[in-house]
Design an enzyme around this catalytic site. Structure first.
Site, PDB file in Angstrom:
ATOM      1  N   THR A  53     -89.625  -4.308  29.337  1.00 26.14           N
ATOM      2  CA  THR A  53     -89.179  -4.899  28.069  1.00 26.14           C
ATOM      3  C   THR A  53     -88.796  -6.356  28.327  1.00 26.14           C
ATOM      4  O   THR A  53     -88.826  -6.825  29.464  1.00 26.14           O
ATOM      5  CB  THR A  53     -87.915  -4.192  27.515  1.00 26.14           C
ATOM      6  OG1 THR A  53     -86.839  -4.408  28.433  1.00 26.14           O
ATOM      7  CG2 THR A  53     -88.132  -2.715  27.289  1.00 26.14           C
ATOM      8  N   TYR A  97     -71.651  -3.612  32.702  1.00 23.70           N
ATOM      9  CA  TYR A  97     -72.762  -2.834  32.135  1.00 23.70           C
ATOM     10  C   TYR A  97     -72.756  -1.399  32.682  1.00 23.70           C
ATOM     11  O   TYR A  97     -72.867  -0.425  31.929  1.00 23.70           O
ATOM     12  CB  TYR A  97     -74.068  -3.543  32.483  1.00 23.70           C
ATOM     13  CG  TYR A  97     -75.316  -2.898  31.935  1.00 23.70           C
ATOM     14  CD1 TYR A  97     -75.664  -3.044  30.591  1.00 23.70           C
ATOM     15  CD2 TYR A  97     -76.159  -2.160  32.754  1.00 23.70           C
ATOM     16  CE1 TYR A  97     -76.828  -2.463  30.087  1.00 23.70           C
ATOM     17  CE2 TYR A  97     -77.322  -1.582  32.264  1.00 23.70           C
ATOM     18  CZ  TYR A  97     -77.650  -1.743  30.931  1.00 23.70           C
ATOM     19  OH  TYR A  97     -78.802  -1.164  30.437  1.00 23.70           O
ATOM     20  N   ASP A 124     -74.245  -5.707  12.471  1.00 28.87           N
ATOM     21  CA  ASP A 124     -73.727  -5.722  13.844  1.00 28.87           C
ATOM     22  C   ASP A 124     -72.969  -4.417  14.056  1.00 28.87           C
ATOM     23  O   ASP A 124     -72.019  -4.122  13.323  1.00 28.87           O
ATOM     24  CB  ASP A 124     -72.811  -6.946  14.027  1.00 28.87           C
ATOM     25  CG  ASP A 124     -72.389  -7.114  15.481  1.00 28.87           C
ATOM     26  OD1 ASP A 124     -72.196  -6.071  16.172  1.00 28.87           O
ATOM     27  OD2 ASP A 124     -72.259  -8.258  15.944  1.00 28.87           O
ATOM     28  N   ASN A 130     -78.958   3.016  20.497  1.00 27.45           N
ATOM     29  CA  ASN A 130     -79.817   2.347  21.488  1.00 27.45           C
ATOM     30  C   ASN A 130     -79.384   0.913  21.759  1.00 27.45           C
ATOM     31  O   ASN A 130     -79.635   0.395  22.847  1.00 27.45           O
ATOM     32  CB  ASN A 130     -81.273   2.386  20.999  1.00 27.45           C
ATOM     33  CG  ASN A 130     -82.134   1.363  21.706  1.00 27.45           C
ATOM     34  OD1 ASN A 130     -82.608   1.572  22.816  1.00 27.45           O
ATOM     35  ND2 ASN A 130     -82.324   0.199  21.063  1.00 27.45           N
TER      36      ASN A 130
HETATM   37  P1  NAD Z   1     -83.497  -5.369  24.189  1.00 22.43           P
HETATM   38  O1  NAD Z   1     -82.545  -6.456  24.542  1.00 22.43           O
HETATM   39  O2  NAD Z   1     -84.960  -5.672  24.183  1.00 22.43           O
HETATM   40  O3  NAD Z   1     -83.117  -4.759  22.766  1.00 22.43           O
HETATM   41  C1  NAD Z   1     -81.787  -4.437  22.424  1.00 22.43           C
HETATM   42  C2  NAD Z   1     -81.637  -4.586  20.922  1.00 22.43           C
HETATM   43  O4  NAD Z   1     -80.270  -4.279  20.601  1.00 22.43           O
HETATM   44  C3  NAD Z   1     -81.915  -6.011  20.443  1.00 22.43           C
HETATM   45  O5  NAD Z   1     -82.833  -5.998  19.370  1.00 22.43           O
HETATM   46  C4  NAD Z   1     -80.527  -6.505  20.053  1.00 22.43           C
HETATM   47  O6  NAD Z   1     -80.558  -7.450  18.988  1.00 22.43           O
HETATM   48  C5  NAD Z   1     -79.847  -5.223  19.644  1.00 22.43           C
HETATM   49  N1  NAD Z   1     -78.389  -5.366  19.641  1.00 22.43           N
HETATM   50  C6  NAD Z   1     -77.624  -5.961  20.596  1.00 22.43           C
HETATM   51  N2  NAD Z   1     -76.340  -5.983  20.209  1.00 22.43           N
HETATM   52  C7  NAD Z   1     -76.282  -5.385  18.999  1.00 22.43           C
HETATM   53  C8  NAD Z   1     -75.237  -5.125  18.084  1.00 22.43           C
HETATM   54  N3  NAD Z   1     -73.962  -5.505  18.349  1.00 22.43           N
HETATM   55  N4  NAD Z   1     -75.512  -4.493  16.913  1.00 22.43           N
HETATM   56  C9  NAD Z   1     -76.789  -4.134  16.632  1.00 22.43           C
HETATM   57  N5  NAD Z   1     -77.831  -4.365  17.459  1.00 22.43           N
HETATM   58  C10 NAD Z   1     -77.578  -4.992  18.634  1.00 22.43           C
HETATM   59  O7  NAD Z   1     -83.165  -4.181  25.185  1.00 22.43           O
HETATM   60  P2  NAD Z   1     -84.029  -2.899  25.612  1.00 22.43           P
HETATM   61  O8  NAD Z   1     -84.567  -3.159  26.960  1.00 22.43           O
HETATM   62  O9  NAD Z   1     -84.932  -2.460  24.542  1.00 22.43           O
HETATM   63  O10 NAD Z   1     -82.842  -1.831  25.806  1.00 22.43           O
HETATM   64  C11 NAD Z   1     -82.467  -0.883  24.817  1.00 22.43           C
HETATM   65  C12 NAD Z   1     -81.377   0.017  25.392  1.00 22.43           C
HETATM   66  O11 NAD Z   1     -81.853   0.612  26.602  1.00 22.43           O
HETATM   67  C13 NAD Z   1     -80.098  -0.744  25.771  1.00 22.43           C
HETATM   68  O12 NAD Z   1     -78.992   0.092  25.488  1.00 22.43           O
HETATM   69  C14 NAD Z   1     -80.238  -0.947  27.256  1.00 22.43           C
HETATM   70  O13 NAD Z   1     -79.010  -1.111  27.883  1.00 22.43           O
HETATM   71  C15 NAD Z   1     -80.933   0.330  27.647  1.00 22.43           C
HETATM   72  N6  NAD Z   1     -81.666   0.258  28.919  1.00 22.43           N
HETATM   73  C16 NAD Z   1     -82.761  -0.547  29.072  1.00 22.43           C
HETATM   74  C17 NAD Z   1     -83.422  -0.564  30.294  1.00 22.43           C
HETATM   75  C18 NAD Z   1     -84.667  -1.399  30.530  1.00 22.43           C
HETATM   76  O14 NAD Z   1     -85.221  -1.351  31.634  1.00 22.43           O
HETATM   77  N7  NAD Z   1     -85.153  -2.164  29.572  1.00 22.43           N
HETATM   78  C19 NAD Z   1     -82.968   0.217  31.355  1.00 22.43           C
HETATM   79  C20 NAD Z   1     -81.854   1.006  31.173  1.00 22.43           C
HETATM   80  C21 NAD Z   1     -81.217   1.029  29.948  1.00 22.43           C
END
Ligand code: NAD
Length: 448
Positions: free
Chosen positions: A389, A353, A264, A288
């Site tokens: 995603t 956020y 974590d 990420n």
């Molecule tokens: P997702 O929820 O599919 O994946 C996020 C991953 O981070 C998960 O596997 C989760 O277990 C892990 N995670 C969460 N908390 C954690 C912690 N405390 N320690 C370790 N791992 C942890 O999300 P995603 O869509 O792949 O997004 C990835 C990044 O991109 C994030 O930072 C998100 O905010 C950002 N983002 C995503 C989008 C989108 O459209 N999907 C848009 C803008 C920004």
């Protein structure tokens, strides 16, 4: 959740119907593959005014495209507008691009090269800033999956003038299928580039060979794609995710030949555990991992607020500080964080956020120059828009459809689009790319 509308507009009846109704016409984007790593066609090199930088032609040749000054159907057009320093000079921009813009192949690229608006010359500053409005507008009207960007080459502090040499990795990225979902962006290269402190790239097909890259939140989604692209580029990858996602993490790591690190990121000893997992240092650190806990502020309990700030921002600040201090990230190292267009535009129900993601932008802009000076490390961020995603599949249908269409490319991006941008920041020769926030959003209307 597949984008059915994109599929529909790819069929003849669907195209007919949606055109008649005046609906968006998203063009399928061509992304990087091993078989088709380059754009399909020549690169047209044009100039407006008298360029003030040298080395542009050499930098363009690194794109792998045939560079020419005449082409019937260019796959890319680069306009060197570094010499445009007056309002009248903007006429040269029009004169250069007006006759050729229609000939750009579908899925083509236009890159305008500019320079940094001068604090001492308001005519030069006006003309160079004008290029930003020009590029953003052309990005909105060009269509057919093509993209348009502005790259600012810094004024040289060294005698001999400015050189485009430092722009090589940026041009390679922007003039390739890797930047398919990036449009309307302004990238400002720095002249305070840190010493790369690493050997020249031995294998251009695997530029990260010999480097260890750690990606947080790598079990799935964007993080898994980042891990995959960095592994493709030759890095030894450590994939980190919460212990609760261990199975998914191990599956992803196995697939990529990466090492799984169930951890974590908010744990108090997270930086120590990361350093222990990378005894030879971390050439690339990708923050990420991220979470959402949406509620309007009036309904948001303190724990929802705190957990988002903790995961998305505070743990990034803490681990970055500790790993830099411990010397885990050697000279030539790359730190890439993940912001979001929500951190630029704001979003209903996302005060926590958006605050965390705007915080990432503040972190990158402030730390970038200092990390370069003190440690020889660059610090940049990606700001994804609507990416397909699990996170966005959970969004209600109509909001999801709006998210997909409200950008110049009229579609959502894929995790690999964000991953390719991260890989560009991570390149050994991206030393002049520092303190930048690149939106990977298809030129979203939000926060534009
Ligand atoms: P997702 O929820 O599919 O994946 C996020 C991953 O981070 C998960 O596997 C989760 O277990 C892990 N995670 C969460 N908390 C954690 C912690 N405390 N320690 C370790 N791992 C942890 O999300 P995603 O869509 O792949 O997004 C990835 C990044 O991109 C994030 O930072 C998100 O905010 C950002 N983002 C995503 C989008 C989108 O459209 N999907 C848009 C803008 C920004």
């Amino acid at each position: 959740m597949a984008d059915r509308y994109l599929h529909l507009t790819g069929t003849a009846p669907g195209r007919f119907l949606t055109r008649r109704l005046g609906l968006p016409q998203p063009a399928p984007l061509r992304r990087w593959t091993l078989e088709t790593p380059h754009l399909d066609g020549p690169l047209l090199h044009l100039t407006a005014g008298t360029p003030t930088v040298t080395g542009v032609a050499e930098a363009l040749r690194t794109s792998g495209l045939t560079v020419t000054e005449r082409a019937d159907r260019p796959a890319a057009i680069v306009l060197d507008a570094t010499g445009v320093a007056t309002a009248a000079g903007l006429g040269d921009v029009h004169a250069a691009l007006h006759p050729v813009v229609r000939s750009l192949a579908p899925g083509g690229r236009i890159v305008v090269l500019g320079t940094v608006p001068s604090p001492d010359d308001h005519h030069q500053a006006a003309a160079q800033q004008a290029l930003e409005g020009f590029v953003r507008s052309l990005g909105k009207e060009i269509g057919r999956g093509s993209t348009v960007q502005l790259v600012r080459i810094p004024v040289a502090r060294i005698p001999g003038g400015a050189s485009a040499h430092a722009a090589g990795s940026t041009l390679r990225f922007l003039l390739s299928p890797r930047s398919a979902y990036v449009s309307g962006q302004v990238i400002e290269l720095t002249s305070d580039a840190p010493d790369p402190g690493s050997d020249p790239v031995a294998d251009p097909a695997a530029p990260l060979t010999g480097r260890t890259a750690l990606v947080t939140g790598a079990a799935r989604g964007i993080g898994a794609a980042v891990a995959s692209v960095l592994a493709r580029d030759g890095a030894r990858v450590i994939a980190l995710d919460v212990p609760g996602a261990r199975e998914e993490l191990e599956r992803t790591a196995d697939r990529l030949g990466a090492t799984a690190l169930p951890l974590d990121i908010t744990a108090p000893d997270a930086a120590d555990r990361i350093a222990a997992a990378a005894p030879d240092g971390l050439g690339v650190l990708v923050h990420n991992a991220g979470i959402t806990r949406d509620r309007r502020l009036a309904n948001m309990p303190a724990d929802r607020w705190a957990s988002v700030i903790e995961v998305n921002l505070d743990s990034v600040l803490r681990t970055t500080d500790e790993l830099l201090k411990a010397g885990t990230i050697p000279r030539g190292g790359r730190i890439v964080a993940t912001a979001s267009i929500a951190g630029i535009a704001g979003n209903t129900g996302q005060t926590n956020y958006a605050a965390s993601k705007a915080g990432i932008i503040g972190l990158v802009r402030s730390l970038g120059p200092r990390a370069a000076a003190d440690h020889g490390v660059t610090v940049n961020a990606v700001a994804p828009g609507f990416i397909e995603t699990k996170m966005t599949a959970a969004v209600p249908l109509f909001i999801r459809e709006a998210g997909r269409r409200m950008n110049s490319l009229s579609q959502g991006g894929l995790p690999v689009d964000v991953a390719e941008a991260v890989a560009w920041f991570a390149q050994p020769d991206s030393t002049a790319v520092n303190g930048q926030v690149l939106r990977v959003c298809g030129q979203s209307l939000l926060g534009a």
